[in-house]
Design an enzyme around this catalytic site. Sequence first.
Site, PDB file in Angstrom:
ATOM      1  N   ARG A 156      -7.593  57.991  43.170  1.00 12.36           N
ATOM      2  CA  ARG A 156      -8.223  59.305  43.309  1.00 12.36           C
ATOM      3  C   ARG A 156      -8.712  59.444  44.740  1.00 12.36           C
ATOM      4  O   ARG A 156      -9.368  58.521  45.254  1.00 12.36           O
ATOM      5  CB  ARG A 156      -9.405  59.425  42.346  1.00 12.36           C
ATOM      6  CG  ARG A 156     -10.046  60.803  42.398  1.00 12.36           C
ATOM      7  CD  ARG A 156     -11.245  60.903  41.480  1.00 12.36           C
ATOM      8  NE  ARG A 156     -12.485  60.683  42.213  1.00 12.36           N
ATOM      9  CZ  ARG A 156     -13.667  61.179  41.853  1.00 12.36           C
ATOM     10  NH1 ARG A 156     -13.763  61.912  40.751  1.00 12.36           N
ATOM     11  NH2 ARG A 156     -14.742  60.927  42.546  1.00 12.36           N
ATOM     12  N   TYR A 202     -19.791  66.151  46.726  1.00 13.94           N
ATOM     13  CA  TYR A 202     -19.794  65.290  45.549  1.00 13.94           C
ATOM     14  C   TYR A 202     -18.633  64.269  45.637  1.00 13.94           C
ATOM     15  O   TYR A 202     -17.536  64.596  46.073  1.00 13.94           O
ATOM     16  CB  TYR A 202     -19.641  66.162  44.288  1.00 13.94           C
ATOM     17  CG  TYR A 202     -18.586  65.628  43.392  1.00 13.94           C
ATOM     18  CD1 TYR A 202     -18.881  64.593  42.525  1.00 13.94           C
ATOM     19  CD2 TYR A 202     -17.285  66.065  43.491  1.00 13.94           C
ATOM     20  CE1 TYR A 202     -17.891  64.021  41.765  1.00 13.94           C
ATOM     21  CE2 TYR A 202     -16.298  65.507  42.738  1.00 13.94           C
ATOM     22  CZ  TYR A 202     -16.607  64.483  41.875  1.00 13.94           C
ATOM     23  OH  TYR A 202     -15.621  63.900  41.150  1.00 13.94           O
ATOM     24  N   ASP A 235     -10.190  65.467  42.114  1.00 11.45           N
ATOM     25  CA  ASP A 235     -11.162  66.067  41.186  1.00 11.45           C
ATOM     26  C   ASP A 235     -11.864  67.244  41.863  1.00 11.45           C
ATOM     27  O   ASP A 235     -12.463  67.083  42.926  1.00 11.45           O
ATOM     28  CB  ASP A 235     -12.189  64.983  40.803  1.00 11.45           C
ATOM     29  CG  ASP A 235     -13.120  65.397  39.682  1.00 11.45           C
ATOM     30  OD1 ASP A 235     -13.131  66.581  39.315  1.00 11.45           O
ATOM     31  OD2 ASP A 235     -13.843  64.509  39.171  1.00 11.45           O
ATOM     32  N   HIS A 260     -14.132  69.167  40.138  1.00  8.45           N
ATOM     33  CA  HIS A 260     -15.453  69.209  39.507  1.00  8.45           C
ATOM     34  C   HIS A 260     -15.921  70.588  39.047  1.00  8.45           C
ATOM     35  O   HIS A 260     -17.084  70.969  39.259  1.00  8.45           O
ATOM     36  CB  HIS A 260     -16.496  68.553  40.405  1.00  8.45           C
ATOM     37  CG  HIS A 260     -17.125  67.393  39.685  1.00  8.45           C
ATOM     38  ND1 HIS A 260     -17.977  67.576  38.639  1.00  8.45           N
ATOM     39  CD2 HIS A 260     -16.956  66.072  39.816  1.00  8.45           C
ATOM     40  CE1 HIS A 260     -18.327  66.391  38.170  1.00  8.45           C
ATOM     41  NE2 HIS A 260     -17.714  65.464  38.855  1.00  8.45           N
ATOM     42  N   GLU A 301      -7.967  67.549  38.652  1.00  9.12           N
ATOM     43  CA  GLU A 301      -8.951  67.449  37.568  1.00  9.12           C
ATOM     44  C   GLU A 301     -10.013  68.546  37.654  1.00  9.12           C
ATOM     45  O   GLU A 301     -10.481  68.870  38.747  1.00  9.12           O
ATOM     46  CB  GLU A 301      -9.605  66.068  37.709  1.00  9.12           C
ATOM     47  CG  GLU A 301     -10.721  65.766  36.767  1.00  9.12           C
ATOM     48  CD  GLU A 301     -11.252  64.348  37.012  1.00  9.12           C
ATOM     49  OE1 GLU A 301     -10.502  63.493  37.543  1.00  9.12           O
ATOM     50  OE2 GLU A 301     -12.421  64.107  36.693  1.00  9.12           O
ATOM     51  N   GLU A 350     -13.881  65.555  30.633  1.00 13.93           N
ATOM     52  CA  GLU A 350     -14.887  64.480  30.672  1.00 13.93           C
ATOM     53  C   GLU A 350     -16.216  64.934  30.084  1.00 13.93           C
ATOM     54  O   GLU A 350     -17.016  64.105  29.668  1.00 13.93           O
ATOM     55  CB  GLU A 350     -15.059  63.922  32.087  1.00 13.93           C
ATOM     56  CG  GLU A 350     -15.615  64.900  33.094  1.00 13.93           C
ATOM     57  CD  GLU A 350     -15.708  64.310  34.508  1.00 13.93           C
ATOM     58  OE1 GLU A 350     -14.701  63.790  35.003  1.00 13.93           O
ATOM     59  OE2 GLU A 350     -16.805  64.365  35.082  1.00 13.93           O
ATOM     60  N   ARG A 396      -9.469  64.106  29.142  1.00 15.03           N
ATOM     61  CA  ARG A 396     -10.335  63.153  29.853  1.00 15.03           C
ATOM     62  C   ARG A 396     -11.534  62.677  29.045  1.00 15.03           C
ATOM     63  O   ARG A 396     -12.475  62.114  29.614  1.00 15.03           O
ATOM     64  CB  ARG A 396     -10.864  63.851  31.117  1.00 15.03           C
ATOM     65  CG  ARG A 396      -9.795  64.237  32.096  1.00 15.03           C
ATOM     66  CD  ARG A 396      -9.674  63.268  33.236  1.00 15.03           C
ATOM     67  NE  ARG A 396     -10.902  63.062  33.947  1.00 15.03           N
ATOM     68  CZ  ARG A 396     -11.365  61.866  34.329  1.00 15.03           C
ATOM     69  NH1 ARG A 396     -10.692  60.772  34.042  1.00 15.03           N
ATOM     70  NH2 ARG A 396     -12.497  61.758  34.997  1.00 15.03           N
ATOM     71  N   GLU A 419      -9.621  55.891  34.164  1.00 14.73           N
ATOM     72  CA  GLU A 419     -10.433  55.868  35.381  1.00 14.73           C
ATOM     73  C   GLU A 419     -11.255  54.582  35.396  1.00 14.73           C
ATOM     74  O   GLU A 419     -11.877  54.215  34.406  1.00 14.73           O
ATOM     75  CB  GLU A 419     -11.382  57.079  35.409  1.00 14.73           C
ATOM     76  CG  GLU A 419     -12.259  57.103  36.659  1.00 14.73           C
ATOM     77  CD  GLU A 419     -13.187  58.319  36.708  1.00 14.73           C
ATOM     78  OE1 GLU A 419     -13.372  58.975  35.658  1.00 14.73           O
ATOM     79  OE2 GLU A 419     -13.715  58.602  37.784  1.00 14.73           O
ATOM     80  N   TRP A 472     -21.436  72.021  37.843  1.00 12.05           N
ATOM     81  CA  TRP A 472     -21.221  70.601  38.147  1.00 12.05           C
ATOM     82  C   TRP A 472     -19.787  70.283  37.851  1.00 12.05           C
ATOM     83  O   TRP A 472     -19.258  70.623  36.858  1.00 12.05           O
ATOM     84  CB  TRP A 472     -22.106  69.704  37.296  1.00 12.05           C
ATOM     85  CG  TRP A 472     -22.813  68.739  38.167  1.00 12.05           C
ATOM     86  CD1 TRP A 472     -24.159  68.686  38.362  1.00 12.05           C
ATOM     87  CD2 TRP A 472     -22.225  67.716  38.988  1.00 12.05           C
ATOM     88  NE1 TRP A 472     -24.446  67.692  39.263  1.00 12.05           N
ATOM     89  CE2 TRP A 472     -23.292  67.097  39.656  1.00 12.05           C
ATOM     90  CE3 TRP A 472     -20.916  67.283  39.243  1.00 12.05           C
ATOM     91  CZ2 TRP A 472     -23.087  66.041  40.556  1.00 12.05           C
ATOM     92  CZ3 TRP A 472     -20.711  66.261  40.132  1.00 12.05           C
ATOM     93  CH2 TRP A 472     -21.790  65.636  40.786  1.00 12.05           C
TER      94      TRP A 472
HETATM   95  C1  CS2 Z   1     -16.564  62.330  37.911  1.00 11.34           C
HETATM   96  C2  CS2 Z   1     -17.838  61.592  37.603  1.00 11.34           C
HETATM   97  O1  CS2 Z   1     -15.506  60.301  37.443  1.00 11.34           O
HETATM   98  C3  CS2 Z   1     -15.355  61.491  37.555  1.00 11.34           C
HETATM   99  O2  CS2 Z   1     -14.303  62.057  37.418  1.00 11.34           O
HETATM  100  O3  CS2 Z   1     -16.398  63.588  37.474  1.00 11.34           O
HETATM  101  O4  CS2 Z   1     -18.066  60.916  38.743  1.00 11.34           O
HETATM  102  C4  CS2 Z   1     -19.075  62.392  37.215  1.00 11.34           C
HETATM  103  O5  CS2 Z   1     -19.556  63.046  38.342  1.00 11.34           O
HETATM  104  C5  CS2 Z   1     -20.146  61.520  36.666  1.00 11.34           C
HETATM  105  O6  CS2 Z   1     -19.641  60.644  35.732  1.00 11.34           O
HETATM  106  C6  CS2 Z   1     -21.230  62.343  36.010  1.00 11.34           C
HETATM  107  O7  CS2 Z   1     -22.051  61.547  35.268  1.00 11.34           O
HETATM  108 MG    MG Z   2     -14.358  64.071  37.091  1.00  6.99          MG
END
Ligand code: CS2
Ligand code: MG
Length: 404
Positions: free
Chosen positions: A149, A161, A212, A214, A238, A264, A285, A341, A404
């Site tokens: 990634r 982020y 990603d 997000h 993602e 996720e 995910r 992951e 987020w």
């Molecule tokens: C992210 C995470 O791993 C990922 O793909 O989206 O880092 C996420 O920010 C954290 O797990 C949030 O707790």
């Molecule tokens: Mg993620």
Amino acid sequence: MNDRIDSVEVLVSSPVRNYVTLRLRTADGLVGLGDATVNGRELAVASYLSDHVGPLLEGLDPGRIEDIWQYLYRGAYWRRGPITMAAIGAVDMALWDILGRRAGLPVYQLLGGRVRDHVPSYGHAFGWEIPQLLDAVDIHLARGARHIRVQSGVPGLDKVYGVSKDLDYEPAGRGARPPEERFDPEAYVRHAPKVLEAVREHAGPDVELLHDAHHRLTPTQAAQLGKALEPSRLFWLEDVTPAEDQEALRFVRQHTTTPLAIGEVFNTIWDCQYLIENRLIDYIRTAVVHAGGISHSRKIYALAEVHGVKAGPHGPSDVSPIAMAASIHMGASVHNWGVQEYMGYPEKVHDAFPHAWSYSDGVLQPGDAAGLGVELDEAVLSSEPYTTAYLPTARRLDGTVLDW
Ligand code: CS2
Ligand code: MG
């Protein structure tokens, strides 16, 4: 009866990061471990477990794994959501762990046995500038990684982020309030294709690249990004749009052949159903801890299998090594697996949760210990006190809060 659950403990600990661990014991001395960590909401799930779930478990037959799942899910009026499902997930993991330990078999064997030699995984390469990112990619390639990634900084912003300037895991800031960052989705959409193009050029055609976003783009921005990334041939893009608006992904899908991954933050099969049945994604995910444990995750993967969607579970360092174990055991035994992951953990986390699973050369192995193969080192586990820690909140340049 001496095989009944006779003790339920909830351990909130903080070996570098905060974790919530469930430990069940049977009257005849078997122990089962489950992960219930919800990053930034640890005490809520700890209370749900100790105040509302624990008292129900005492005296139950730990072999009735599916029935206990149904009892905790359908038997309660309020259900779904990350707190409830992480609590149920932890119980479910611990029950599979007990079953494996009783049988003397690793959990993947109980799930039908191996379907692959190893579980492919991806790690995180990041760098604020492209040259630093390329150096980070080289480190992954030297380790033998086949999936990486990649995330980078964005010109004009001072934080992004997933792009830590000094750590190799995603930190949560300790304190009573989340730290704040400014983010500009438009600047990001303009910059990201250049980054992925540079990485593809550098790493060559064979390595699989993931990225990603997000949940921070509008459907149109997401479609533009997916299109612009096509020449870089991503393994997946993602979380392009906020996960609640599932119809948005139909629009994105109509405009790009870049493979899409999401989920996720999903907690049940019903959160996944529309996207899977409509084939709007390529990878689902859900993490075993946040989607109701092994029993429920297997149903999600089975639904996905019917519709040509693969598993690509979330595996950041805020998912404990117990949930990582459960996911690797599923990865070894679920046919429609894409990639796990594996962000990796600070050394102290490995020490706090000694585990039979292993990572090397870009792949994961479940190990052959009975059950999930994870133990607890309580001295390390309790060596740092729990304090609240939060991922940063992001705002647009004009100050409005971003997803987020
Ligand atoms: C992210 C995470 O791993 C990922 O793909 O989206 O880092 C996420 O920010 C954290 O797990 C949030 O707790
Ligand atoms: Mg993620």
